[in-house]
Design a protein around this motif. Structure first.
Motif, PDB file in Angstrom:
ATOM      1  N   LEU A  18       0.809  -1.218   0.000  1.00 49.80           N
ATOM      2  CA  LEU A  18       0.000   0.000   0.000  1.00 49.80           C
ATOM      3  C   LEU A  18       0.842   1.268   0.000  1.00 49.80           C
ATOM      4  CD1 LEU A  18      -2.912  -0.929   2.455  1.00 49.80           C
ATOM      5  CD2 LEU A  18      -2.738  -1.274  -0.019  1.00 49.80           C
ATOM      6  N   GLY A  19       2.161   1.115   0.180  1.00 54.98           N
ATOM      7  CA  GLY A  19       3.031   2.287   0.183  1.00 54.98           C
ATOM      8  C   GLY A  19       2.831   3.169   1.395  1.00 54.98           C
ATOM      9  N   ILE A  20       2.554   2.539   2.548  1.00 54.61           N
ATOM     10  CA  ILE A  20       2.361   3.286   3.788  1.00 54.61           C
ATOM     11  C   ILE A  20       3.274   2.685   4.857  1.00 54.61           C
ATOM     12  CG2 ILE A  20      -0.014   3.945   3.259  1.00 54.61           C
ATOM     13  CD1 ILE A  20      -1.008   1.631   4.935  1.00 54.61           C
ATOM     14  N   SER A  21       3.322   3.304   6.006  1.00 53.79           N
ATOM     15  CA  SER A  21       4.189   2.823   7.083  1.00 53.79           C
ATOM     16  C   SER A  21       3.522   1.672   7.834  1.00 53.79           C
ATOM     17  CB  SER A  21       4.502   3.949   8.056  1.00 53.79           C
ATOM     18  OG  SER A  21       3.324   4.351   8.735  1.00 53.79           O
ATOM     19  N   GLN A  22       4.360   0.880   8.538  1.00 51.49           N
ATOM     20  CA  GLN A  22       3.816  -0.207   9.355  1.00 51.49           C
ATOM     21  C   GLN A  22       2.967   0.344  10.495  1.00 51.49           C
ATOM     22  OE1 GLN A  22       6.156  -3.694  10.401  1.00 51.49           O
ATOM     23  NE2 GLN A  22       7.764  -3.035   8.998  1.00 51.49           N
ATOM     24  N   SER A  23       3.352   1.513  11.003  1.00 46.11           N
ATOM     25  CA  SER A  23       2.558   2.104  12.089  1.00 46.11           C
ATOM     26  C   SER A  23       1.167   2.490  11.599  1.00 46.11           C
ATOM     27  CB  SER A  23       3.279   3.330  12.657  1.00 46.11           C
ATOM     28  OG  SER A  23       3.434   4.331  11.667  1.00 46.11           O
ATOM     29  N   ALA A  24       1.085   2.932  10.322  1.00 46.76           N
ATOM     30  CA  ALA A  24      -0.232   3.261   9.754  1.00 46.76           C
ATOM     31  C   ALA A  24      -1.070   1.996   9.621  1.00 46.76           C
ATOM     32  CB  ALA A  24      -0.061   3.931   8.401  1.00 46.76           C
ATOM     33  N   VAL A  25      -0.438   0.897   9.189  1.00 43.37           N
ATOM     34  CA  VAL A  25      -1.151  -0.377   9.080  1.00 43.37           C
ATOM     35  C   VAL A  25      -1.667  -0.801  10.447  1.00 43.37           C
ATOM     36  CG1 VAL A  25      -0.952  -2.831   8.496  1.00 43.37           C
ATOM     37  CG2 VAL A  25       0.203  -1.129   7.078  1.00 43.37           C
ATOM     38  N   SER A  26      -0.832  -0.616  11.470  1.00 45.18           N
ATOM     39  CA  SER A  26      -1.228  -0.977  12.831  1.00 45.18           C
ATOM     40  C   SER A  26      -2.434  -0.161  13.282  1.00 45.18           C
ATOM     41  CB  SER A  26      -0.049  -0.749  13.788  1.00 45.18           C
ATOM     42  OG  SER A  26      -0.433  -1.034  15.119  1.00 45.18           O
TER      43      SER A  26
END
Length: 299
Positions: free
Chosen positions: A38-46
């Protein structure tokens, strides 16, 4: 004053990203893999996974949004949908929702002065060239996934290699046909696919496909496999119309045209070789998956 683009950025995109992240996690992908796709950070996924991002219920419950998320989630997880194609599909949906649809409705609710005027424009053409080419690449990826997953497929590959090609609907040259760079070869009994599909990389199989289309065929995809009389017989037994053409030609367009004049409904073209020319069978079909399925049924 609030713009429709603010609704997209502040409500639509966070909702869709969180739905996609949730879908991909449900398919067994790690947070790191989801972040990369998705081209986002792992923290955003969390944050998405833990419900820390506010979602708009109207987007969340819209059937078109839910269907798109499910389709893109499957394609991204399986590698048959590129990030570019996913981006385009989401962009197309956004433009449709802006045009007298859900985004326009939400916009009008927040600015009653817009009532009756929202969405009177279409920023993106949903049938534009970029979307068309990405659809062709996506179809090829699905076909190539079938090739890789089919036990014994390598036995159908001729010595010169195979190529799986698909043309855009209005193709008029090789640059409008996508194929496999370097062809598909038999490597120790396995079909080896060296690279991602590209346009303009298949000269011979693409030329056969284009010649057939110029002479009345509505096929959009082609695959070459090794020739064997039993293979041609099996295709005929399966209801495929076959026609032979001369391998030692000076004008490919002319010999393909003559063959299709003899058998206009042919979806199998073949020649039995010549001096220094390997005999080959060419399968034509509606898309890459269809021609691969025809080949699979021979095994």
């Amino acid at each position: 004053m609030r713009f429709a683009e603010e609704i997209v950025v502040e409500e639509f995109l966070p909702t869709v990203r969180s739905m996609l992240a949730e879908d991909l996690r449900d398919r067994g992908l790690t947070q790191s893999e989801v972040a990369d796709l998705l081209g986002i950070s792992q923290s955003a996924v969390s944050k998405y996974a833990n419900g820390e991002v506010e979602r708009n219920d109207r987007f969340l419950n819209d059937e078109r949004v839910r269907n798109l998320v499910a389709r893109l989630g499957e394609g991204l997880a399986e590698g048959t949908t590129s990030r570019v194609e996913a981006l385009i599909e989401i962009e197309v949906l956004i433009r449709r929702l802006e045009d007298r649809d859900l985004i326009a409705e939400i916009h009008e609710l927040e600015m009653p002065e817009l009532s009756g005027h929202g969405g009177d424009f279409n920023v993106h053409d949903p049938e534009g060239d970029l979307r068309t080419t990405e659809r062709v690449r996506s179809s090829l990826r699905r076909g190539l996934t079938l090739v890789e997953s089919t036990s014994g497929f390598a036995s159908l590959i001729p010595a010169v290699g195979s190529n799986l090609c698909q043309a855009t609907p209005d193709a008029d040259g090789i640059d409008d046909v996508a194929g496999v760079p370097g062809r598909i070869f038999d490597v120790k009994g396995q079909a080896a696919i060296p690279a991602e599909p590209e346009f303009g990389v298949s000269e011979h199989v693409a030329s056969i496909l284009l010649a057939a289309r110029r002479h009345g065929s509505d096929a959009q995809a082609a695959l070459n496999i090794r020739y064997d009389p039993d293979i041609v017989a099996a295709l005929e037994d399966a209801g495929r119309a076959t026609v032979e053409f001369d391998a030692e030609y000076d004008d490919l367009d002319a010999v393909v045209g003559a063959a299709l004049e003899e058998r206009p409904d042919a979806t199998v073209l073949y020649h039995t070789g010549g001096y220094g020319i390997e005999p080959i069978v060419y399968l034509l079909g509606d898309d890459a998956e269809a021609v691969v399925e025809t080949a699979r049924n021979l095994l």
